[in-house]
Every structure is written in structure tokens, then in C-alpha cells.
Design a protein around this motif. Structure first.
Motif, PDB file in Angstrom:
ATOM      1  N   TYR A  28      17.299 -24.510  42.261  1.00 51.67           N
ATOM      2  CA  TYR A  28      17.557 -25.901  41.862  1.00 51.67           C
ATOM      3  C   TYR A  28      18.199 -25.949  40.478  1.00 51.67           C
ATOM      4  N   MET A  29      19.266 -26.758  40.357  1.00 56.15           N
ATOM      5  CA  MET A  29      19.920 -26.958  39.058  1.00 56.15           C
ATOM      6  C   MET A  29      19.147 -28.045  38.310  1.00 56.15           C
ATOM      7  N   ILE A  30      18.453 -27.662  37.269  1.00 56.66           N
ATOM      8  CA  ILE A  30      17.596 -28.583  36.528  1.00 56.66           C
ATOM      9  C   ILE A  30      18.389 -29.197  35.382  1.00 56.66           C
ATOM     10  N   SER A  31      18.529 -30.516  35.394  1.00 57.27           N
ATOM     11  CA  SER A  31      19.192 -31.201  34.296  1.00 57.27           C
ATOM     12  C   SER A  31      18.357 -31.057  33.028  1.00 57.27           C
ATOM     13  N   VAL A  32      18.976 -30.537  31.967  1.00 57.01           N
ATOM     14  CA  VAL A  32      18.242 -30.331  30.714  1.00 57.01           C
ATOM     15  C   VAL A  32      17.793 -31.669  30.135  1.00 57.01           C
ATOM     16  N   ARG A  33      18.667 -32.675  30.194  1.00 62.80           N
ATOM     17  CA  ARG A  33      18.296 -33.991  29.662  1.00 62.80           C
ATOM     18  C   ARG A  33      17.092 -34.555  30.409  1.00 62.80           C
ATOM     19  N   GLN A  71      17.447 -19.471  32.840  1.00 61.41           N
ATOM     20  CA  GLN A  71      18.872 -19.152  32.835  1.00 61.41           C
ATOM     21  C   GLN A  71      19.707 -20.402  32.583  1.00 61.41           C
ATOM     22  N   VAL A  72      20.771 -20.235  31.828  1.00 59.97           N
ATOM     23  CA  VAL A  72      21.741 -21.322  31.629  1.00 59.97           C
ATOM     24  C   VAL A  72      22.598 -21.426  32.887  1.00 59.97           C
ATOM     25  N   ALA A  73      22.736 -22.643  33.433  1.00 57.59           N
ATOM     26  CA  ALA A  73      23.538 -22.855  34.648  1.00 57.59           C
ATOM     27  C   ALA A  73      24.862 -23.530  34.331  1.00 57.59           C
ATOM     28  N   GLU A  74      24.848 -24.544  33.473  1.00 63.00           N
ATOM     29  CA  GLU A  74      26.069 -25.280  33.121  1.00 63.00           C
ATOM     30  C   GLU A  74      26.050 -25.604  31.635  1.00 63.00           C
ATOM     31  N   MET A  75      27.249 -25.633  31.039  1.00 59.46           N
ATOM     32  CA  MET A  75      27.406 -26.027  29.643  1.00 59.46           C
ATOM     33  C   MET A  75      28.248 -27.296  29.571  1.00 59.46           C
ATOM     34  N   THR A  76      28.043 -28.103  28.536  1.00 60.65           N
ATOM     35  CA  THR A  76      28.887 -29.272  28.310  1.00 60.65           C
ATOM     36  C   THR A  76      30.160 -28.832  27.579  1.00 60.65           C
ATOM     37  N   VAL A  77      31.117 -29.751  27.436  1.00 58.03           N
ATOM     38  CA  VAL A  77      32.376 -29.408  26.772  1.00 58.03           C
ATOM     39  C   VAL A  77      32.165 -29.052  25.302  1.00 58.03           C
ATOM     40  N   SER A  83      22.591 -27.851  32.212  1.00 58.59           N
ATOM     41  CA  SER A  83      21.598 -27.620  33.265  1.00 58.59           C
ATOM     42  C   SER A  83      21.162 -26.163  33.251  1.00 58.59           C
ATOM     43  N   CYS A  84      20.018 -25.916  33.848  1.00 59.85           N
ATOM     44  CA  CYS A  84      19.447 -24.567  33.849  1.00 59.85           C
ATOM     45  C   CYS A  84      18.785 -24.311  35.192  1.00 59.85           C
ATOM     46  N   ARG A  85      18.386 -23.069  35.397  1.00 59.74           N
ATOM     47  CA  ARG A  85      17.632 -22.711  36.601  1.00 59.74           C
ATOM     48  C   ARG A  85      16.654 -21.587  36.249  1.00 59.74           C
TER      49      ARG A  85
END
Length: 273
Positions: A28-33, A71-77, A83-85
Motif C-alpha cells: 500500500y502506498m501510504i500518503s505521508v500527509r 521505504q520512500v515511494a514517491e517524492m514531491t517536486v 508517500s511511503c511503503r
């Protein structure tokens, strides 16, 4: 054994944070916010830190990143973590530790009945032919639903049974256009996520949730909201997509408000804002 050592080395608060991440489904991609809002709503920070809940929650999560527990899944610009997993092996460790300590339960098709002792419950699937809470209601602090968007029956929640609940995450659960008025019974609720639930109206009883910190009503349908938001004196984050308001909402008394997202300027009163 190596992972056990990594867990054992965590401070007690980070152990709790790590175990909480185990509630989310595999891959699952967990939204950090979203997680920061939930972690802040758990209420384990000191009262003196009340103004900086999100900063402290973000710091706790960053500690788990630095220890490679998440783990880091996505980074912002602007190169912040979006997001993380949790790696499968670490998630299994979190689930096993949580079960050993009777910390949380994950409910899926393999479970016959939810434990009466569960404090943190993640529902990953629902049976169609029985009451999934069994004969007794556990003293839940957090109730999270995942992957139940296409459930064919209305999810019936008796809110007076959940008076200790701090977090209710109903994202993508079809509530058949109505949130039950009994939500007023959950007076300790701090986080309420109704994103993608298809509700058409927020009942006036939501105004009784004086401890509510985060309210997310982002839906594909417009949500009708009456002028009671000003009563939510602890509100810090309000997310909407499209609201229908009979009169502009009074919000200038919300001293803790930090986020006001997706709301038209004409839908709020502007005096002393």
C-alpha cells in the motif's frame, strides 16, 4: 533476527509508530500527509507540544526513514517525501509484534470474528453474510477500512459502541449518501476521513465533535454542509472538493486551523478571518 534487532533498538514511541504502519495493506502506498494527520491524532504527544503536532509526527516518521524501517515511494517536486511503503518482511514483523502485544488486529476473510480486545483495527475485506464485529464491540481507538469500495451492503456502524475512538478512516467506503447522525456519540474523535464515501450531506451532529482535528470530505459529489464548522474548536485541517452551503460558513473562531483546502472563498465568512 536482524530485523528483530532493528525493532528492539527503536525508542518506545517509534515502536508504536512502526507497529501502526503495519495496519496498512501489503504494497500500500501510504500518503505521508495523511499518516502525519493520523499519527498526530493518536494523542501520544505531550500537551505542551499541542501547537507542533504535525512537526513532531513528521519527525517521528523521518526517524523511521533514516533507520530504513520505512521505504520512500514517491517524492514531491521540491524533494519532500510524498508517500511511503513498508517492506513485506518488515510489515510481517510489525504484524507479529502487534499480535504478541495484543496491539492491533487486521480483519480479512481468514478471520471469523474480531477480537473483543482489539484497540486498533484495520478492515481489509468484509464478509457479506454476517456481523463482522461479532457479539461484542472492542474498545477501539482506531478503525481503518481498506479495499472495501465495492462492498454490496451498507456498512452499519453503531457509533455509541465506539466512544473511545480517536481515528475513523472510511476512505472509499460507500456510505450510501448518508453519514449516520449517531456520529455525535464519538466525542473523542480526532480524525475523520470521508473521502470518496459518496456522502451528500454532513449531519449537524458532526458539530458535536469538539476534539476533531482533521476532517476530509473530498468526494466526487458535492457535499452539503450547514453552518456548524465553527463549533469544531480543535479543527486543524479541513479538506473538501466541492461544498454546498446554505449560508457562508463561520470559521474565524477556529484558532487552530492550519489547512483550508478546496473551499470557495464565497463559502466562508470573511469578517475577522
Amino acid at each position: 533476527a536482524i530485523l528483530e534487532l532493528s525493532y528492539a533498538d527503536l525508542p518506545s514511541k517509534l515502536k508504536f509508530c512502526f507497529l501502526y504502519l503495519g495496519l496498512f495493506p501489503e504494497h500500500y502506498m501510504i500518503s505521508v500527509r495523511k499518516f502525519i494527520h493520523m499519527w498526530a491524532a493518536e494523542g501520544i504527544m505531550q500537551k505542551r507540544d499541542a501547537e507542533n503536532l504535525e512537526e513532531i509526527a513528521a519527525h517521528d516518521l523521518e526517524q523511521l526513514f533514516s533507520r530504513n524501517m520505512v521505504q520512500v515511494a514517491e517524492m514531491t517536486v521540491d524533494e519532500r517525501i510524498k508517500s511511503c511503503r513498508v517492506h513485506d518482511l518488515l510489515r510481517e514483523l510489525a504484524i507479529r509484534k502487534a499480535e504478541d502485544e495484543n496491539f492491533f488486529q487486521i480483519h480479512d476473510t481468514r478471520d471469523d470474528e474480531i477480537s473483543a480486545k482489539s484497540r486498533y483495527l484495520a478492515v481489509h475485506s468484509l464478509p457479506l453474510d454476517k456481523n463482522y464485529f461479532g457479539s461484542s464491540t472492542p474498545p477501539l481507538r482506531s478503525l481503518l477500512f481498506f479495499n472495501v469500495r465495492y462492498h454490496r451492503k451498507n456498512i452499519s456502524l453503531i457509533f455509541k459502541s465506539f466512544r473511545k475512538l480517536r481515528i475513523l478512516d472510511l476512505e472509499n467506503v460507500n456510505m450510501y449518501f448518508n453519514l449516520p447522525k449517531g456520529i455525535r456519540e464519538v466525542r473523542l474523535l480526532r480524525y475523520l476521513n470521508l473521502r470518496g464515501t459518496y456522502i451528500r450531506r454532513l449531519p449537524l451532529s458532526v458539530g458535536c465533535l469538539r476534539n476533531l482535528q482533521t476532517l476530509d470530505i473530498r468526494n466526487s459529489y458535492p457535499v452539503r454542509v450547514s453552518n456548524f464548522i465553527w463549533k469544531l474548536e480543535s479543527l486543524r485541517h479541513l479538506y473538501a472538493h466541492e461544498m454546498l452551503c446554505d449560508v457562508p460558513l463561520k470559521i474565524e473562531g477556529l484558532r487552530n486551523l492550519q489547512t483550508l483546502s478546496g473551499i470557495r472563498f464565497e463559502d466562508v465568512m470573511h469578517n475577522n478571518m
